[in-house]
Design an enzyme around this catalytic site. Structure first.
Site, short mmCIF file in Angstrom:
data_model
loop_
_atom_site.label_atom_id
_atom_site.label_comp_id
_atom_site.label_asym_id
_atom_site.label_seq_id
_atom_site.Cartn_x
_atom_site.Cartn_y
_atom_site.Cartn_z
N ARG A 54 0.83 -1.21 0.00
CA ARG A 54 0.00 0.00 0.00
C ARG A 54 0.86 1.25 0.00
O ARG A 54 1.90 1.30 0.67
CB ARG A 54 -0.92 0.01 1.22
CG ARG A 54 -1.97 -1.10 1.19
CD ARG A 54 -2.80 -1.11 2.46
NE ARG A 54 -2.00 -1.44 3.64
CZ ARG A 54 -2.49 -1.54 4.87
NH1 ARG A 54 -3.76 -1.32 5.09
NH2 ARG A 54 -1.70 -1.85 5.87
N ASP A 56 0.98 5.63 0.43
CA ASP A 56 0.30 6.72 1.12
C ASP A 56 -0.21 7.76 0.14
O ASP A 56 0.12 7.74 -1.05
CB ASP A 56 1.27 7.40 2.10
CG ASP A 56 1.72 6.48 3.21
OD1 ASP A 56 0.94 5.59 3.59
OD2 ASP A 56 2.85 6.66 3.70
N TYR A 114 11.74 1.27 -3.67
CA TYR A 114 11.28 2.65 -3.80
C TYR A 114 12.40 3.54 -4.32
O TYR A 114 13.59 3.24 -4.14
CB TYR A 114 10.85 3.21 -2.43
CG TYR A 114 9.49 2.76 -1.95
CD1 TYR A 114 8.35 3.51 -2.23
CD2 TYR A 114 9.34 1.60 -1.20
CE1 TYR A 114 7.10 3.12 -1.76
CE2 TYR A 114 8.10 1.19 -0.74
CZ TYR A 114 6.99 1.96 -1.03
OH TYR A 114 5.76 1.56 -0.57
N ARG A 201 10.12 7.68 3.87
CA ARG A 201 10.09 9.14 4.01
C ARG A 201 10.74 9.58 5.32
O ARG A 201 11.35 10.66 5.37
CB ARG A 201 8.65 9.64 3.90
CG ARG A 201 8.07 9.47 2.49
CD ARG A 201 6.57 9.64 2.46
NE ARG A 201 6.17 10.94 2.95
CZ ARG A 201 4.90 11.25 3.29
NH1 ARG A 201 3.96 10.32 3.19
NH2 ARG A 201 4.61 12.44 3.71
#
Length: 262
Positions: A54, A56, A114, A201
């Site tokens: 998932r 954000d 990522y 992040r």
């Protein structure tokens, strides 16, 4: 029949991946709800999907992988093109393949990747701003890379997860992390078996403090050992983050971009 899809999306228009209720929430767009609505239209029956990871609100995906089951007599080409025509411009289905009944987009994945890109110059971006973070102060990308290597391996990443994270534990295997400068951009690429809520992040937010010279390189190792989120840097903006995709064993027969190298 079970199918796997490779899905690309610009997360700027959505409240994240996950559908917010069993039937969606009016006026709150999510990638999952949009995709399921389009697939259900093609199938002429309700379709639910399971994703590899998932994302954000505001986070993008280059190749999110999902699986779904359907008895509708459709070819993979019909699934991918028919679904894409029913999706908003910010989402497309890149490919569709039939898979074994025991394939699971989430649990069959062995790694996830990522990328985070930062425009490092005095003036904010105009072009490509949807997929760029911005830092006006000079960044030492080499120092950031050296500091980041302390995170490699299987560790407790409590210092880098949000208080809202619902994972039962914070142990993750961080397999690769590189930071390089390319002209005015600083690019971070990271791979792990799985990630915690806001983990990437939060790591970026702390590494930015090293890059600006506000913290020494060994501070990242201290944060990791201390496991205290309140001592780490702020959460970096979502704009620069792209989910490159998961990686699966070759046995599943998926495209090379989501298959582990032998």
């Amino acid at each position: 029949m079970r199918y796997a899809l490779g899905v690309e999306y610009d997360g700027g228009d959505f409240r994240g991946w996950q559908r917010l209720s069993p039937h969606g929430q009016p006026g709150v767009p999510t990638v999952q709800a949009s995709l399921e609505e389009a697939l259900s239209s093609v199938a002429a029956a309700p379709v639910e999907v399971v994703c590899a990871g998932r994302t954000d609100a505001g986070v993008h995906a280059e190749c999110q992988v999902v699986h779904f089951d359907s008895d509708a007599p459709r070819t993979p080409r019909s699934w991918s093109l028919g679904t894409t025509t029913r999706l908003p411009p910010s989402i497309c289905v890149r490919w569709c393949l039939p898979v074994a009944d025991d394939f699971n987009a989430r649990f069959s994945a062995r790694a996830r990747r990522y990328r985070y890109r930062i425009l490092n110059r005095a003036v904010r971006p105009a072009l490509g701003r949807q997929q760029l973070s911005w830092e006006r102060l000079p960044l030492d990308a080499d120092a950031m890379h050296r500091a980041a290597q302390a995170l490699l391996g299987e560790n407790d990443f409590n210092a880098f997860r949000t208080v809202h994270c619902q994972a039962p534990h914070a142990v993750r295997d961080l397999q690769a992390l590189s930071i390089v400068r390319e002209g005015e951009q600083v690019r971070l690429e990271i791979q792990a078996n799985a990630f915690l809520h806001h983990m990437v992040r939060n790591i970026v937010g702390s590494l930015l403090m090293v890059g600006r010279g506000e913290k020494p390189e060994d501070w990242i190792a201290e944060l990791l050992a201390g496991r205290d989120r309140t001592l780490a840097g702020p959460t970096a903006p979502a704009d620069g983050l792209v989910f490159l995709g998961p990686l699966y064993p070759a046995q599943w027969g998926l495209p090379e971009e989501v298959t582990l190298a032998i």
